[in-house]
Scaffold this motif. Structure first.
Motif, PDB file in Angstrom:
ATOM      1  N   ASP A 128       0.822  -1.214   0.000  1.00  0.00           N
ATOM      2  CA  ASP A 128       0.000   0.000   0.000  1.00  0.00           C
ATOM      3  C   ASP A 128       0.855   1.262   0.000  1.00  0.00           C
ATOM      4  O   ASP A 128       0.526   2.239  -0.678  1.00  0.00           O
ATOM      5  CB  ASP A 128      -0.951   0.014   1.198  1.00  0.00           C
ATOM      6  CG  ASP A 128      -2.064  -1.020   1.065  1.00  0.00           C
ATOM      7  OD1 ASP A 128      -2.379  -1.426  -0.074  1.00  0.00           O
ATOM      8  OD2 ASP A 128      -2.612  -1.429   2.108  1.00  0.00           O
ATOM      9  N   VAL A 129       1.945   1.262   0.758  1.00  0.00           N
ATOM     10  CA  VAL A 129       2.843   2.422   0.787  1.00  0.00           C
ATOM     11  C   VAL A 129       3.475   2.603  -0.593  1.00  0.00           C
ATOM     12  O   VAL A 129       3.504   3.715  -1.142  1.00  0.00           O
ATOM     13  CB  VAL A 129       3.920   2.264   1.879  1.00  0.00           C
ATOM     14  CG1 VAL A 129       4.999   3.331   1.757  1.00  0.00           C
ATOM     15  CG2 VAL A 129       3.281   2.311   3.267  1.00  0.00           C
ATOM     16  N   ASP A 130       3.973   1.522  -1.163  1.00  0.00           N
ATOM     17  CA  ASP A 130       4.571   1.599  -2.497  1.00  0.00           C
ATOM     18  C   ASP A 130       3.567   2.103  -3.523  1.00  0.00           C
ATOM     19  O   ASP A 130       3.877   2.956  -4.353  1.00  0.00           O
ATOM     20  CB  ASP A 130       5.091   0.229  -2.943  1.00  0.00           C
ATOM     21  CG  ASP A 130       6.425  -0.127  -2.322  1.00  0.00           C
ATOM     22  OD1 ASP A 130       7.079   0.747  -1.715  1.00  0.00           O
ATOM     23  OD2 ASP A 130       6.828  -1.304  -2.453  1.00  0.00           O
ATOM     24  N   ARG A 131       2.359   1.588  -3.450  1.00  0.00           N
ATOM     25  CA  ARG A 131       1.330   1.991  -4.413  1.00  0.00           C
ATOM     26  C   ARG A 131       1.014   3.489  -4.289  1.00  0.00           C
ATOM     27  O   ARG A 131       0.843   4.179  -5.292  1.00  0.00           O
ATOM     28  CB  ARG A 131       0.077   1.140  -4.184  1.00  0.00           C
ATOM     29  CG  ARG A 131      -0.963   1.294  -5.238  1.00  0.00           C
ATOM     30  CD  ARG A 131      -2.099   0.277  -5.017  1.00  0.00           C
ATOM     31  NE  ARG A 131      -3.213   0.555  -5.868  1.00  0.00           N
ATOM     32  CZ  ARG A 131      -3.313   0.122  -7.111  1.00  0.00           C
ATOM     33  NH1 ARG A 131      -2.386  -0.631  -7.631  1.00  0.00           N
ATOM     34  NH2 ARG A 131      -4.377   0.428  -7.838  1.00  0.00           N
ATOM     35  N   ALA A 184       6.145   1.142 -12.265  1.00  0.00           N
ATOM     36  CA  ALA A 184       4.842   0.635 -12.692  1.00  0.00           C
ATOM     37  C   ALA A 184       4.902  -0.083 -14.032  1.00  0.00           C
ATOM     38  O   ALA A 184       4.128  -1.003 -14.269  1.00  0.00           O
ATOM     39  CB  ALA A 184       3.837   1.786 -12.786  1.00  0.00           C
ATOM     40  N   LEU A 185       5.809   0.341 -14.906  1.00  0.00           N
ATOM     41  CA  LEU A 185       5.821  -0.205 -16.256  1.00  0.00           C
ATOM     42  C   LEU A 185       7.254  -0.269 -16.767  1.00  0.00           C
ATOM     43  O   LEU A 185       8.011   0.686 -16.616  1.00  0.00           O
ATOM     44  CB  LEU A 185       4.989   0.692 -17.188  1.00  0.00           C
ATOM     45  CG  LEU A 185       4.815   0.265 -18.641  1.00  0.00           C
ATOM     46  CD1 LEU A 185       3.964  -1.002 -18.736  1.00  0.00           C
ATOM     47  CD2 LEU A 185       4.172   1.387 -19.446  1.00  0.00           C
ATOM     48  N   ARG A 186       7.608  -1.402 -17.360  1.00  0.00           N
ATOM     49  CA  ARG A 186       8.915  -1.485 -18.025  1.00  0.00           C
ATOM     50  C   ARG A 186       8.863  -0.636 -19.287  1.00  0.00           C
ATOM     51  O   ARG A 186       7.818  -0.529 -19.928  1.00  0.00           O
ATOM     52  CB  ARG A 186       9.253  -2.929 -18.363  1.00  0.00           C
ATOM     53  CG  ARG A 186       9.566  -3.723 -17.119  1.00  0.00           C
ATOM     54  CD  ARG A 186      10.281  -4.982 -17.462  1.00  0.00           C
ATOM     55  NE  ARG A 186      10.466  -5.797 -16.269  1.00  0.00           N
ATOM     56  CZ  ARG A 186      11.431  -6.674 -16.156  1.00  0.00           C
ATOM     57  NH1 ARG A 186      12.295  -6.864 -17.132  1.00  0.00           N
ATOM     58  NH2 ARG A 186      11.530  -7.389 -15.057  1.00  0.00           N
ATOM     59  N   GLU A 189       8.206  -4.231  -9.035  1.00  0.00           N
ATOM     60  CA  GLU A 189       7.329  -3.793 -10.110  1.00  0.00           C
ATOM     61  C   GLU A 189       5.874  -3.877  -9.657  1.00  0.00           C
ATOM     62  O   GLU A 189       5.492  -4.831  -8.991  1.00  0.00           O
ATOM     63  CB  GLU A 189       7.530  -4.654 -11.349  1.00  0.00           C
ATOM     64  CG  GLU A 189       8.919  -4.540 -11.938  1.00  0.00           C
ATOM     65  CD  GLU A 189       9.083  -5.390 -13.175  1.00  0.00           C
ATOM     66  OE1 GLU A 189       8.340  -5.178 -14.154  1.00  0.00           O
ATOM     67  OE2 GLU A 189       9.960  -6.284 -13.148  1.00  0.00           O
ATOM     68  N   HIS A 190       5.099  -2.859 -10.018  1.00  0.00           N
ATOM     69  CA  HIS A 190       3.657  -2.832  -9.759  1.00  0.00           C
ATOM     70  C   HIS A 190       2.942  -2.696 -11.108  1.00  0.00           C
ATOM     71  O   HIS A 190       2.435  -1.618 -11.442  1.00  0.00           O
ATOM     72  CB  HIS A 190       3.286  -1.667  -8.833  1.00  0.00           C
ATOM     73  CG  HIS A 190       3.603  -1.918  -7.406  1.00  0.00           C
ATOM     74  ND1 HIS A 190       2.741  -2.556  -6.561  1.00  0.00           N
ATOM     75  CD2 HIS A 190       4.705  -1.645  -6.675  1.00  0.00           C
ATOM     76  CE1 HIS A 190       3.285  -2.651  -5.357  1.00  0.00           C
ATOM     77  NE2 HIS A 190       4.488  -2.103  -5.410  1.00  0.00           N
TER      78      HIS A 190
END
Length: 155
Positions: free
Chosen positions: A6-9, A110-112, A135-136
């Protein structure tokens, strides 16, 4: 502070929101970055083109910390909406190299990077350099939306 999902998000969403400040361009992605210390305090932010059209988000954020030689960034996290670059046309030093040189211990993205401009190996090079990479991909569609001027939406 423990960096949880949640913190990362939350911080990654902040980086994506910053990317919206980047002027759309046919020659670069709109990217946002936030550097957060081990205690959960934002140290610096940046977005593509913030101070110069050729500056990348990670580069802009790191430049704001350049005068703070006493900072230990080993416990810090760089949140970047897009995978940090490994090659650049506009500058001699990649964002991946800048992150490794700064000593940042963790990168969340979030994205490569799609292979539109270059083949990017940021995740691999950072991991090989001892950086924890998270990665998210669930936030990847937001990054694609910000960069719709370059990328087709995911199907």
């Amino acid at each position: 502070m423990a960096f949880t999902y949640d913190v990362d998000r939350r911080w990654l969403t902040t980086a994506i929101d910053l990317s919206r400040l980047s002027p759309p361009s046919p020659s670069h992605y709109a990217v946002g970055a936030v550097i957060v210390d081990r205690h959960g305090t934002a140290l610096a932010t940046g977005y593509t083109g913030e101070s110069h059209p050729a500056h990348h988000a990670e580069e802009a954020a790191l430049a704001k910390l350049a005068g703070h030689r006493d900072l230990d960034l080993a416990g810090a996290t760089m949140y970047s909406s897009l995978e940090p670059c490994t090659t650049r046309r506009s500058r001699p030093t990649s964002c991946t190299h800048l992150i490794l040189t700064a000593g940042i211990g963790r990168v969340v993205l979030a994205l490569r990077e799609p292979s539109l401009f270059a083949d990017c190996e940021g995740v691999r090079i950072l991991a090989d350099g001892g950086v924890a990479v998270v990665e998210h991909p669930g936030l990847g569609d937001l990054v694609r939306d910000v960069n719709a001027h370059l990328l087709a939406p995911a199907v």
